[in-house]
Design a protein around this motif. Sequence first.
Motif: not given
Length: 391
Positions: A249-255, A257-266
Motif C-alpha cells: 500500500s505504500g504505508i510502510d514507506e510513508d511511515i 522513510a517519509g520523515g514525518h514521524y518518529d519511526a521506530i523500525r529504522p
Amino acid sequence: MNAFQTIADRVEIEALRGEFTDAAMMRDRTRLASLFTPDGALRMPNIPIELVGREEIRTGGERLQDQWDFFVQTTHPGTVLLDGDTATGRAYIQELARTLDGRQGLNYAVYHDRYQRTLEGWKFTERVYEVRYLDTSPLAGTAPHTTQDPTTTPADTTTPPADTTATPTTPAPTTPAPTTLAPATLAPAASFTAPAPAEQLNRAAAALRTGGFTVEILDDAASARIRIKALVPEGASVLTGASETLRLSGIDEDINAGGHYDAIRPRILTIDRATGADEIRKLAAVPDFVINSVAAVTETGSLVLASGSGSQLPANAGGAAHAVWIIGAQKVVPDLSTALRRVQEHALPLENARAQAAYGMPSAVNRLLILNAEPRPGRGTVLLLREAIGY
C-alpha cells in the motif's frame, strides 16, 4: 574479444560465484561484501529485502549468523552472457539450514546476477534471489560441533531483525504448528484468497464495533494510505509491522522513510543487538502508534495476529497508546477456528517463503495474539478494505 579472454572471463565469473558461497559458508561477511562493487546490491524482491553497498551487505548478513546450528549452501553452475566489461548470468542454489532454536528447512533458488569488470577483477553489481522450492520438513541429519577453524571469521553475536510470521516481524522457528490449527478435513487454503462480499464485511465491522473497536470500511489500500495520514499526527512515534499489506500500500514507506514521524523500525535497525536488546524491546513495546495488519478477522469480532518471536505483539496487545490495523477483504472469515486455519494453511506457507529468502530460514506460528475486544475506547482502529491486499 578473443577466445582466450572469453574463456578467462567465464572462469573468473564462475570463481566469483563460488567465492560468494565459500564466504557465506565460512561466515566471512566482510569477504562476501567485497565481492560486490561499492554500490552493488543484494535483493530479495518478494520479501522485500534490499541491501545496497558493501556495508549494508556485510551487516545485513551478520545479523543471521549467531542463529545457525548449521548452514550449507551449494552453488551449481548456471549461465554467463558476456558483453564487454559487463555480464549477466544465473546461478542455481541449494540450501540446508537449522538454527539453534530448531528452525530448519531445505530450499532451491536462483540468483539472477549482473557483473562488472573492475581493476580488482569481476564483481557483482547485483544479485537477485528467487526461491523456486521450499521444504520445511524436519531435517534428518546433524552437524558435528567441532572447534572453528581459526582462519575463518567467527560467528557474529547479533540476531535477525524484527518479527516475521504472517503479519508480524522476525523470522520464526519451524517447529510443527499445533495440530488444532489445521484440521485435515476442512477446506483448502485457496478459499482464503477471495475478497469477502459486502454483507460479510458489514457483519465483521458490526461485531468489531460491539467489541469496542473503531471500524471504517474503505474501498482500497490507497484510501487507507490517505486515512493513516489523518489518523497519525506528525511527530508521533510509530511502530510498523513487517506486513505485506503495509508494503504494497505504500504505508510502510510513508511511515519509515517519509520523515514525518518518529519511526521506530529504522531506529531499531541501527541499534547493536548484542548490547541494545533491552532498548529495542522497550522501543517496540510502547510506541504512540502501532500500525499493522492481521492474519485474519472474524465475523464474530476477533482480530488474529501470528508471530514467531512475539516482539511486536506487546504493542498490538495494548502497549501502544493507539493501534491501527489495515485489513484486506480476503482476511475476513466466519469464526475463530477458521481464522486459526487461515493462519496455518494460507499465511504461514507464504511467510515461510518470504522468511526463507530474507533470512535463510523458515517461519512458524510460535505465538498467537487474539484480540476479542478493545477495553480502551478510541484506542484501536480497524480499516477494513473492500479489496484484497497482502496475505
